[in-house]
Design an enzyme around this catalytic site. Structure first.
Site, short mmCIF file in Angstrom:
data_model
loop_
_atom_site.label_atom_id
_atom_site.label_comp_id
_atom_site.label_asym_id
_atom_site.label_seq_id
_atom_site.Cartn_x
_atom_site.Cartn_y
_atom_site.Cartn_z
CE LYS A 53 -118.46 15.05 -22.26
NZ LYS A 53 -117.48 15.39 -23.29
N GLY A 117 -110.12 3.27 -46.08
CA GLY A 117 -110.43 3.76 -47.43
C GLY A 117 -109.39 4.76 -47.92
CB SER A 149 -109.10 15.65 -35.74
OG SER A 149 -109.99 15.39 -34.66
N GLY A 184 -102.20 21.09 -21.21
CA GLY A 184 -103.22 21.73 -22.04
C GLY A 184 -104.50 21.96 -21.27
CD GLU A 191 -115.32 17.81 -21.77
OE1 GLU A 191 -115.27 16.63 -22.20
OE2 GLU A 191 -116.01 18.69 -22.32
CB VAL A 241 -94.41 20.52 -21.51
CG1 VAL A 241 -93.79 19.15 -21.34
CG2 VAL A 241 -95.54 20.75 -20.52
CG ASP A 317 -112.86 17.05 -35.87
OD1 ASP A 317 -113.83 17.83 -35.81
OD2 ASP A 317 -112.44 16.40 -34.88
CG HIS A 449 -140.96 30.48 -11.19
ND1 HIS A 449 -139.71 30.99 -10.94
CD2 HIS A 449 -141.55 30.27 -9.97
CE1 HIS A 449 -139.55 31.11 -9.62
NE2 HIS A 449 -140.64 30.67 -9.02
P1 NAI Z 1 -107.84 22.53 -27.23
O1 NAI Z 1 -107.41 23.22 -28.46
O2 NAI Z 1 -109.22 22.71 -26.70
O3 NAI Z 1 -106.85 22.91 -26.02
C1 NAI Z 1 -105.46 22.68 -26.09
C2 NAI Z 1 -104.77 23.53 -25.05
O4 NAI Z 1 -103.42 23.14 -24.99
C3 NAI Z 1 -104.80 25.01 -25.36
O5 NAI Z 1 -105.21 25.71 -24.20
C4 NAI Z 1 -103.36 25.32 -25.73
O6 NAI Z 1 -102.97 26.64 -25.41
C5 NAI Z 1 -102.62 24.31 -24.89
N1 NAI Z 1 -101.29 23.96 -25.38
C6 NAI Z 1 -100.90 23.77 -26.66
N2 NAI Z 1 -99.61 23.43 -26.70
C7 NAI Z 1 -99.16 23.40 -25.42
C8 NAI Z 1 -97.92 23.09 -24.81
N3 NAI Z 1 -96.88 22.75 -25.55
N4 NAI Z 1 -97.82 23.15 -23.47
C9 NAI Z 1 -98.90 23.49 -22.72
N5 NAI Z 1 -100.09 23.79 -23.24
C10 NAI Z 1 -100.24 23.73 -24.58
O7 NAI Z 1 -107.52 20.99 -27.51
P2 NAI Z 1 -107.95 19.66 -26.75
O8 NAI Z 1 -108.40 19.95 -25.36
O9 NAI Z 1 -106.81 18.73 -26.95
O10 NAI Z 1 -109.19 19.20 -27.58
C11 NAI Z 1 -109.02 18.87 -28.96
C12 NAI Z 1 -110.29 19.12 -29.73
O11 NAI Z 1 -111.30 18.25 -29.30
C13 NAI Z 1 -110.76 20.53 -29.54
O12 NAI Z 1 -110.75 21.15 -30.79
C14 NAI Z 1 -112.14 20.41 -29.00
O13 NAI Z 1 -113.01 21.20 -29.76
C15 NAI Z 1 -112.51 18.94 -29.15
N6 NAI Z 1 -113.17 18.49 -27.95
C16 NAI Z 1 -114.42 18.96 -27.67
C17 NAI Z 1 -115.05 18.59 -26.52
C18 NAI Z 1 -116.40 19.14 -26.24
O14 NAI Z 1 -117.04 19.63 -27.16
N7 NAI Z 1 -116.85 19.14 -25.01
C19 NAI Z 1 -114.44 17.69 -25.55
C20 NAI Z 1 -113.13 17.27 -25.93
C21 NAI Z 1 -112.55 17.66 -27.10
#
Ligand code: NAI
Length: 470
Positions: A53, A117, A149, A184, A191, A241, A317, A449
């Site tokens: 952020k 731990g 995680s 991904g 972000e 990929v 997580d 407003h």
């Molecule tokens: P994500 O699960 O949000 O997105 C991963 C993306 O990668 C998906 O669209 C999936 O279809 C794609 N993908 C998977 N394998 C692939 C491949 N081999 N080739 C191409 N695309 C592929 O996971 P991300 O962005 O890594 O985030 C991890 C976790 O962190 C999420 O569960 C999220 O909730 C959390 N997070 C939350 C944030 C927030 O609340 N603003 C910010 C950053 C992370």
């Protein structure tokens, strides 16, 4: 060394663990929190939510100064980028936040035990310090596993945190890469892809699925993709990929259509792997003590966060549910309150999700796609920011608020917002849902407003067929 006895020992000092520790201390428990990192706060504070952020805000200001200041009549001359200063500011923000958590631990008399731990029995945790110091054993009436995680690795694309980076390396690049490939199109990819695109990288996002942000409302995802396209992000959807090779200063990434076909090589200076995260449960001693995990390595828990072993709980997580810091915090509070004999639960349907792109995308509850699949009859109230006076005054009118309400009762089933401050605006609906609210409850609430929040009210009015400003 003689074991110290605690009411509660928590393994992991991230948002799940540290919040659980504070709530437990409030409830009168003697608490120790074991954390392997030097600093408290976990992934979120150290290498996740908070530093990202900081960079999103800095890079947004950089873009605004280049593109929008002039239309406001504000001249700033040539806008320059000092990436080192931007990164140093980010580090300072992280430092302030980790110190904040340490302060809260002192205030609540929580022992911060530095080291890794491992469960040593049903009522004990062995801690090995990172500096090779003497190991110690903490005796505990209750144990919470909050180990979080780790990034999911991608076969054939080994992360070196220099040319091929995870989110950790992606937050700390020493120079703006000319070409960045993000694998991904999820939260992290969009972000961090946004940050580096704003700072000047040509960003290509390669996504396996035919859409970005799987799980989010289709319309939000499609509109956001179009808006990000204007910000120099190129999308290669439906693309998988196959492998990556570092060749000197560059990375050659081999991709192929998801359904099969001719392979193609894409070149980049840096590749960011953001294909999801997985539970960090290896090496915690689960098997030896008998704590069961599911097929994905997540710790199996009941509605009270109890694992298969009495007295051992798990939150955040490392258990099923959305992998979000605020969900982990809710888990932590509810888990500890249940241990203390209170009654608490967390409704994951009411956990908001926010993607902090520009504009932000925010969601709570069900999507239209989920409601259709479940055969639920619902009404849609939708209001575009283009028709909101404050959005026009602010100079940004892209996006909309969409509220989904059950036909007949009007109970709010979900909300989806794309727009500036979407991550803040969504909370009005989260509160309404928490109290079983209807679209009419939100619609009849007086909204100041001129605010962007009026778009939420108008969407709620729309769901009951009474929108005023459209
Ligand atoms: P994500 O699960 O949000 O997105 C991963 C993306 O990668 C998906 O669209 C999936 O279809 C794609 N993908 C998977 N394998 C692939 C491949 N081999 N080739 C191409 N695309 C592929 O996971 P991300 O962005 O890594 O985030 C991890 C976790 O962190 C999420 O569960 C999220 O909730 C959390 N997070 C939350 C944030 C927030 O609340 N603003 C910010 C950053 C992370």
């Amino acid at each position: 060394m003689e074991a110290q006895t605690h009411d509660l020992v928590i393994i992991g000092g991230g948002p799940g663990g540290y919040v659980a520790a504070i709530r437990a201390a409030q409830l009168g428990m003697k608490v120790a929190c074991v954390e392997a990192r030097e600093r408290l706060g976990g992934t979120c504070v150290n290498v996740g939510c908070i530093p990202s952020k900081a960079l999103l805000t800095s890079s947004h200001l950089y873009t605004e100064a280049q593109t929008h200041f002039a239309e406001h009549g504000v001249g700033v001359g040539t806008v320059t980028l000092d990436l080192a200063a931007m990164q140093a500011r980010k580090d300072k923000v992280v430092d302030q936040n980790t110190r904040g958590v340490a302060f809260l631990f002192k205030k609540h008399n929580i022992a911060h035990v530095r080291g890794t731990g491992v469960l040593a029995g049903r009522t004990s945790v062995a801690v090995t310090p990172a500096d090779g110091g003497a190991a110690q054993t903490l005796a505990a009436k209750n144990i919470i596993i909050a180990t979080g995680s780790i990034p999911t690795p991608l076969a054939g694309v080994p992360v070196d945190e220099v040319r091929i980076v995870s989110s950790t390396g992606g937050l700390a690049l020493p120079a703006v890469p000319k070409r960045l490939i993000v694998i991904g199109a999820g939260y992290i990819g969009l972000e961090l892809g946004s940050v580096w695109a704003r700072l000047g990288s040509e960003v290509t996002v390669v996504e396996y699925l035919p859409r970005i942000l799987p799980g989010m409302d289709d319309e939000v995802a499609t509109t956001l993709q179009r808006l990000l396209g204007r910000q120099k992000l190129t999308f290669r959807l439906g693309t998988k990929v196959i492998g990556a090779t570092v060749r000197g200063e560059a990375v050659a990434l081999t991709v192929q259509p998801a359904e099969g076909g001719d392979a193609e090589v894409l070149e980049a200076d840096v590749v960011l792997v953001a294909v999801g995260r997985k539970a960090n449960t290896v090496g915690v001693g689960l098997e030896a003590v008998g704590v069961k995990t599911d097929a994905r390595g997540m710790i199996a828990v009941d509605a009270h966060f109890a694992t298969s072993v009495p007295g051992i709980y798990a939150i955040g997580d490392c258990i099923p549910g959305p992998m979000l810091a605020h969900k982990a915090e809710e888990d932590g509070v509810a888990c500890v309150e249940n241990i203390a004999g209170l009654h608490a639960h967390v409704d994951y349907n009411q956990v908001p999700g926010v993607v902090y792109t520009w504009p932000e995308a925010a969601a709570v509850g069900q999507t239209e796609q989920q409601l259709k699949a479940a055969g639920v009859e619902y009404a849609v109230g939708k209001f575009p920011f283009l028709a909101n006076g404050r959005a026009r005054a602010n100079g940004f009118t892209d996006g909309f608020v969409k509220i989904l309400a059950e036909k007949g009762s009007g109970t709010i089933l979900g909300a989806h917002i794309l727009g500036p401050e979407a991550g803040t605006l969504i909370h009005e609906v989260v509160v309404a849902m928490g109290y079983g609210g209807t679209a009419e409850h939100v619609a009849r609430t007086c909204h100041a407003h001129p605010t962007l929040a009026e778009a939420v009210k108008e969407a709620a009015l729309g769901a009951i067929g009474r929108a005023i400003h459209i």
